[in-house]
Design a protein around this motif. Structure first.
Motif, PDB file in Angstrom:
ATOM      1  N   GLN A 221       0.876  -1.196  -0.107  1.00 41.03           N
ATOM      2  CA  GLN A 221       0.009  -0.134  -0.123  1.00 41.03           C
ATOM      3  C   GLN A 221       0.795   1.372   0.019  1.00 41.03           C
ATOM      4  OE1 GLN A 221      -3.041  -0.035  -0.737  1.00 41.03           O
ATOM      5  NE2 GLN A 221      -3.156  -2.581  -0.563  1.00 41.03           N
ATOM      6  N   GLY A 222       1.907   1.250   0.746  1.00 39.47           N
ATOM      7  CA  GLY A 222       3.030   2.363   0.624  1.00 39.47           C
ATOM      8  C   GLY A 222       3.423   2.718  -0.823  1.00 39.47           C
ATOM      9  N   ILE A 223       3.558   1.698  -1.716  1.00 34.67           N
ATOM     10  CA  ILE A 223       3.795   1.926  -3.215  1.00 34.67           C
ATOM     11  C   ILE A 223       2.619   2.506  -3.888  1.00 34.67           C
ATOM     12  CG2 ILE A 223       3.832   0.905  -5.387  1.00 34.67           C
ATOM     13  CD1 ILE A 223       6.042  -0.959  -3.730  1.00 34.67           C
ATOM     14  N   PHE A 224       1.263   1.828  -3.549  1.00 36.57           N
ATOM     15  CA  PHE A 224       0.003   2.376  -4.401  1.00 36.57           C
ATOM     16  C   PHE A 224      -0.220   3.786  -4.257  1.00 36.57           C
ATOM     17  CE2 PHE A 224      -1.113  -2.413  -4.375  1.00 36.57           C
ATOM     18  CZ  PHE A 224      -1.127  -2.280  -5.648  1.00 36.57           C
ATOM     19  N   VAL A 225      -0.154   4.114  -2.589  1.00 32.56           N
ATOM     20  CA  VAL A 225      -0.358   5.613  -2.399  1.00 32.56           C
ATOM     21  C   VAL A 225       0.787   6.667  -2.955  1.00 32.56           C
ATOM     22  CG1 VAL A 225      -1.644   4.982  -0.402  1.00 32.56           C
ATOM     23  CG2 VAL A 225       0.634   5.536  -0.072  1.00 32.56           C
ATOM     24  N   ASN A 226       1.876   6.097  -3.318  1.00 31.56           N
ATOM     25  CA  ASN A 226       3.004   7.013  -3.965  1.00 31.56           C
ATOM     26  C   ASN A 226       3.072   6.964  -5.637  1.00 31.56           C
ATOM     27  OD1 ASN A 226       4.653   8.329  -2.025  1.00 31.56           O
ATOM     28  ND2 ASN A 226       4.700   6.313  -0.975  1.00 31.56           N
ATOM     29  N   PHE A 227       1.967   6.155  -5.987  1.00 31.28           N
ATOM     30  CA  PHE A 227       2.207   5.881  -7.307  1.00 31.28           C
ATOM     31  C   PHE A 227       2.234   7.121  -8.057  1.00 31.28           C
ATOM     32  CE2 PHE A 227      -0.291   6.224 -11.542  1.00 31.28           C
ATOM     33  CZ  PHE A 227       0.497   5.517 -12.150  1.00 31.28           C
ATOM     34  N   LEU A 228       1.554   8.262  -7.908  1.00 36.54           N
ATOM     35  CA  LEU A 228       1.486   9.507  -8.582  1.00 36.54           C
ATOM     36  C   LEU A 228       2.777  10.384  -8.231  1.00 36.54           C
ATOM     37  CD1 LEU A 228      -2.077  11.037  -8.544  1.00 36.54           C
ATOM     38  CD2 LEU A 228      -0.924   9.991 -10.383  1.00 36.54           C
ATOM     39  N   ASN A 229       3.600  10.343  -7.217  1.00 34.84           N
ATOM     40  CA  ASN A 229       4.635  10.848  -6.725  1.00 34.84           C
ATOM     41  C   ASN A 229       5.594  10.374  -7.333  1.00 34.84           C
ATOM     42  OD1 ASN A 229       3.402  12.736  -4.674  1.00 34.84           O
ATOM     43  ND2 ASN A 229       3.900  11.047  -2.981  1.00 34.84           N
ATOM     44  N   VAL A 230       5.699   8.992  -7.616  1.00 31.40           N
ATOM     45  CA  VAL A 230       7.029   8.456  -8.389  1.00 31.40           C
ATOM     46  C   VAL A 230       6.780   8.590  -9.847  1.00 31.40           C
ATOM     47  CG1 VAL A 230       8.198   6.205  -8.829  1.00 31.40           C
ATOM     48  CG2 VAL A 230       7.437   6.882  -6.365  1.00 31.40           C
ATOM     49  N   GLN A 231       5.600   8.449 -10.539  1.00 28.10           N
ATOM     50  CA  GLN A 231       5.268   8.489 -11.648  1.00 28.10           C
ATOM     51  C   GLN A 231       5.833   9.737 -12.127  1.00 28.10           C
ATOM     52  OE1 GLN A 231       2.560  10.032 -13.652  1.00 28.10           O
ATOM     53  NE2 GLN A 231       3.899   9.413 -15.485  1.00 28.10           N
ATOM     54  N   LYS A 232       5.074  10.796 -11.391  1.00 28.48           N
ATOM     55  CA  LYS A 232       5.475  12.124 -12.043  1.00 28.48           C
ATOM     56  C   LYS A 232       6.839  12.752 -11.921  1.00 28.48           C
ATOM     57  CE  LYS A 232       1.044  14.157 -12.530  1.00 28.48           C
ATOM     58  NZ  LYS A 232      -0.328  13.620 -11.721  1.00 28.48           N
ATOM     59  N   THR A 233       7.278  12.571 -10.674  1.00 23.98           N
ATOM     60  CA  THR A 233       8.744  12.855 -10.164  1.00 23.98           C
ATOM     61  C   THR A 233       9.691  12.400 -11.205  1.00 23.98           C
ATOM     62  OG1 THR A 233       8.935  11.697  -8.249  1.00 23.98           O
ATOM     63  CG2 THR A 233       8.172  14.055  -7.923  1.00 23.98           C
ATOM     64  N   GLY A 234       9.777  10.885 -11.214  1.00 23.02           N
ATOM     65  CA  GLY A 234      10.553   9.798 -12.007  1.00 23.02           C
ATOM     66  C   GLY A 234      10.217   9.960 -13.464  1.00 23.02           C
ATOM     67  N   ARG A 235       9.145  10.736 -14.005  1.00 21.31           N
ATOM     68  CA  ARG A 235       8.794  10.799 -15.395  1.00 21.31           C
ATOM     69  C   ARG A 235       8.634   9.331 -16.008  1.00 21.31           C
ATOM     70  NH1 ARG A 235      13.216  13.443 -16.953  1.00 21.31           N
ATOM     71  NH2 ARG A 235      12.862  13.682 -19.188  1.00 21.31           N
ATOM     72  N   MET A 236       8.142   8.521 -15.069  1.00 22.28           N
ATOM     73  CA  MET A 236       7.809   7.008 -15.537  1.00 22.28           C
ATOM     74  C   MET A 236       6.772   6.824 -16.720  1.00 22.28           C
ATOM     75  SD  MET A 236      10.310   6.261 -13.581  1.00 22.28           S
ATOM     76  CE  MET A 236      10.421   4.276 -13.525  1.00 22.28           C
ATOM     77  N   LYS A 237       7.351   5.753 -17.590  1.00 26.04           N
ATOM     78  CA  LYS A 237       6.162   5.630 -18.671  1.00 26.04           C
ATOM     79  C   LYS A 237       5.902   4.081 -18.253  1.00 26.04           C
ATOM     80  CE  LYS A 237       7.170   8.630 -22.238  1.00 26.04           C
ATOM     81  NZ  LYS A 237       8.019   9.752 -21.540  1.00 26.04           N
ATOM     82  N   ILE A 238       4.569   4.028 -18.354  1.00 26.90           N
ATOM     83  CA  ILE A 238       4.186   2.279 -18.404  1.00 26.90           C
ATOM     84  C   ILE A 238       4.361   1.675 -19.620  1.00 26.90           C
ATOM     85  CG2 ILE A 238       1.664   1.396 -18.876  1.00 26.90           C
ATOM     86  CD1 ILE A 238       0.836   2.973 -16.310  1.00 26.90           C
ATOM     87  N   PRO A 239       5.020   0.315 -19.376  1.00 29.87           N
ATOM     88  CA  PRO A 239       4.785  -0.282 -18.188  1.00 29.87           C
ATOM     89  C   PRO A 239       5.925   0.127 -17.297  1.00 29.87           C
ATOM     90  CG  PRO A 239       5.710  -1.593 -19.975  1.00 29.87           C
ATOM     91  CD  PRO A 239       5.362  -0.515 -20.349  1.00 29.87           C
ATOM     92  N   PHE A 240       5.903   0.223 -15.938  1.00 26.40           N
ATOM     93  CA  PHE A 240       7.034   0.627 -15.001  1.00 26.40           C
ATOM     94  C   PHE A 240       6.899  -0.094 -13.590  1.00 26.40           C
ATOM     95  CE2 PHE A 240       5.749   3.619 -12.042  1.00 26.40           C
ATOM     96  CZ  PHE A 240       4.753   4.230 -12.582  1.00 26.40           C
ATOM     97  N   GLY A 241       7.741  -0.142 -12.892  1.00 23.73           N
ATOM     98  CA  GLY A 241       7.345  -0.988 -11.672  1.00 23.73           C
ATOM     99  C   GLY A 241       8.264  -0.068 -10.355  1.00 23.73           C
ATOM    100  N   ILE A 242       7.576  -0.208  -9.242  1.00 22.66           N
ATOM    101  CA  ILE A 242       8.001   0.469  -8.089  1.00 22.66           C
ATOM    102  C   ILE A 242       8.464  -0.728  -6.864  1.00 22.66           C
ATOM    103  CG2 ILE A 242       7.563   2.191  -6.394  1.00 22.66           C
ATOM    104  CD1 ILE A 242       5.735   3.576  -7.789  1.00 22.66           C
ATOM    105  N   ALA A 243       9.624  -0.785  -6.255  1.00 22.20           N
ATOM    106  CA  ALA A 243       9.933  -1.878  -5.535  1.00 22.20           C
ATOM    107  C   ALA A 243      10.019  -1.188  -4.172  1.00 22.20           C
ATOM    108  CB  ALA A 243      11.294  -2.491  -6.292  1.00 22.20           C
TER     109      ALA A 243
END
Ligand code: GAP
Length: 514
Positions: A221-243
């Motif tokens: 859940q710590g990853i889900f609630v940070n989905f937008l934070n990481v996607q935006k600040t890391g400019r991540m493009k789908i598909p991508f993962g957070i570990a």
């Protein structure tokens, strides 16, 4: 010959004796299903974590890591479904006052049928010798068939009851199967009740009162609630993962088998965000990829198997376990789950925030689907210890206990030993230590006979021992002794870093995964 159970008990005792795992608060007689890792255990555990972390965040350029807090806003757990549905069905025996998981009692009963079937087959195999066809016997022998039918009927009834959350039916199965309490031996059972596994505590001390918060039961859940934070600040493009690697807490009803089921444990979880509709393809990919990660350690391919779930968690549309052959049977070490868009949608609903991804290729926004890989560090530790622990009888009749740990994970890579504590040998050994200690975790030992020193290192899984003798002072060569084969060879000191480096290099392992 020791049974698997006896060997397991010895392995647990070995873990304490050699500084791998201690009961928590040992001087107060321990705390149920909570353990501390000792000086060797923490090194092994850190190496496991490093192997996982590098395999996720280095091998895959589209996976990044985070480290979220254990405490989270309580609404997180309402949204995720844990407040309402993170339950185990529990049952008490009125005579022994012992508490059990109803599902575990029934699963143990199914395992008993399996044992009976295997026993009949093993007996017949002994009787008939080489010409024995086990499969034919399984299909035609009336006694085996009777057990198979009973097992299948129980399995179907159990699965239906679990899927329907039918607690009365679970109790009825326990009564109909004549399952007794292992302590009291009676069938004096209470009704089956749901028991929420989350630990809670209070935060804050305002005049309005404090807030009830939970210790996270999963890191995901710590990853889900940070989905937008990481996607935006890391400019991540789908598909991508957070570990993420971190502690999780569950008030397990039945905690057993050492560090297999703990109340405080550590998870390594990765959420892989994909386009809706592509989740099954990625589920297949991660299922295979994770098994390769396990197999690359070389513990034996036959020790792993998949177990596809019949009863899916409230958030999943597909799930499988990677099971490892522990001394107490094949057991789950890792779960791979297709979690749909459940978690992100729930958090969007409960937080009132829009949690979506704009896909530039499709030119539209959507809530990503998620494939999760979730492995317990402690279970991984246990599987490695179980396969590494060996009691060997040597050619000269002596015995030794050796931990055949994969060298890359071994707590100590090399032990440096001067043959005697004089004649300038300790000083030479110190030179060797200086050469090696910045690349490898080294031990130094100058006490007792060389044989005893070898045994001490075998017992903690050190792959190399290096002995400095009088000749070393003139020829700059040492005797290298290999843990598993006990073979010895003489090599130049200058060759040591390359020899050890090759054997313990994590890069080799990671390359196998690419
Ligand atoms: N986020 C998904 C999740 O937590 P899980 O199957 O409940 O799924 C994942 O747990 C992994 O965590 C398991 O495969 C196991 O290795 C580990 N695990 C779960 N409960 C545990 C416990 N009580 N003690 C030790 N490890 C545990």
């Amino acid at each position: 010959m020791a049974t698997q159970e006896e060997t397991f008990k010895k392995m647990v005792a070995h873990c304490k004796e050699y500084g791998f795992v201690f009961p928590s608060s040992d001087i107060y007689d321990g705390l149920g299903a909570v353990y501390d890792y000792g000086q060797n255990g923490v090194e092994l555990k850190n190496n496991i974590k490093r192997y996982w972390w590098e395999a996720m965040t280095r091998v895959h350029e589209n996976i990044v890591g985070i480290d979220a807090a254990i405490f989270m806003h309580p609404t997180t757990w309402k949204a995720s479904g844990h407040v309402d549905a993170f339950n185990d069905p529990l049952i008490d025996n009125r005579d022994s006052k012992k508490r059990y998981r109803a599902d575990v009692l029934i699963e143990d009963q199914i395992a008993k049928y399996d044992e009976k079937i295997e026993k009949e087959i093993a007996k017949a195999a002994k009787r008939f010798g080489d010409s024995f066809d086990a499969e034919l016997f399984r299909q035609t022998n009336p006694r085996v068939q009777e057990h198979v039918q009973k097992r299948e009927a129980l399995h179907t009834r159990y699965s239906e009851a679990m899927n329907a959350n039918d607690l009365n039916e679970l109790k009825q199965i326990i009564l109909d199967e004549g399952i007794v309490c292992p302590i009291s031996g009676t069938k004096n059972w209470t009704d089956v009740r749901q028991f929420n596994l989350m630990f809670s505590t209070e935060m804050g001390s305002t005049s309005d009162g404090s807030m009830k918060i939970y210790l996270r039961p999963e890191t995901a859940q710590g990853i889900f609630v940070n989905f937008l934070n990481v996607q935006k600040t890391g400019r991540m493009k789908i598909p991508f993962g957070i570990a993420q690697i971190g502690k999780a807490f569950r008030n397990e009803i039945v905690a057993r088998q050492f560090v297999f089921r703990m109340r405080e444990f550590e998870q390594m979880e990765m959420q892989f965000f994909v386009r809706p509709g592509e989740e099954m393809e990625w589920f297949k990919y991660w299922k295979e990829h994770r098994l390769s990660w396990h197999k690359a350690l070389g513990l034996g391919d036959e020790k792993y198997r998949y177990h596809d779930h019949e009863k899916l968690a409230h958030y999943a549309n597909a799930a499988t376990d990677i099971e490892f052959q522990m001394p107490f049977g094949f057991k789950e070490v890792e779960g791979i789950h297709s979690r749909t868009n459940f978690d992100l949608s729930q958090h969007a609903k409960y937080s009132g925030k829009k949690i979506e991804y704009f896909d530039p290729e499709l030119n539209k926004s959507y809530t990503p689907y998620v494939i999760e890989t979730s492995i317990g560090v402690d279970r991984m530790f246990l599987s490695i210890m179980c396969s590494a622990y060996k009691e060997e009888t040597l050619e000269n009749g002596e015995t030794r206990v050796v931990l055949s740990l994969p060298p890359v994970l071994a707590p100590t890579k090399v032990c440096v030993m001067p043959l005697v504590k004089k004649d300038g040998l300790p000083e030479k050994a110190e030179e060797v230590m200086q050469l090696l200690k910045y690349d490898f975790r080294c031990a130094y030992d100058e006490k007792d006979s060389i044989g005893k020193r070898y045994r001490r290192q075998d017992a903690v899984g050190t792959p190399f021992c290096v002995t400095i003798d009088h000749d070393t002072l003139t020829d700059n060569c040492v005797t290298v002794r290999y843990r598993d084969t006990m073979a010895q060879e003489r090599i130049a000191i200058s060759e040591l870093p390359a020899l050890i480096g090759k054997a313990v290099d994590m890069k080799e392992l990671l390359r196998k995964l690419a």
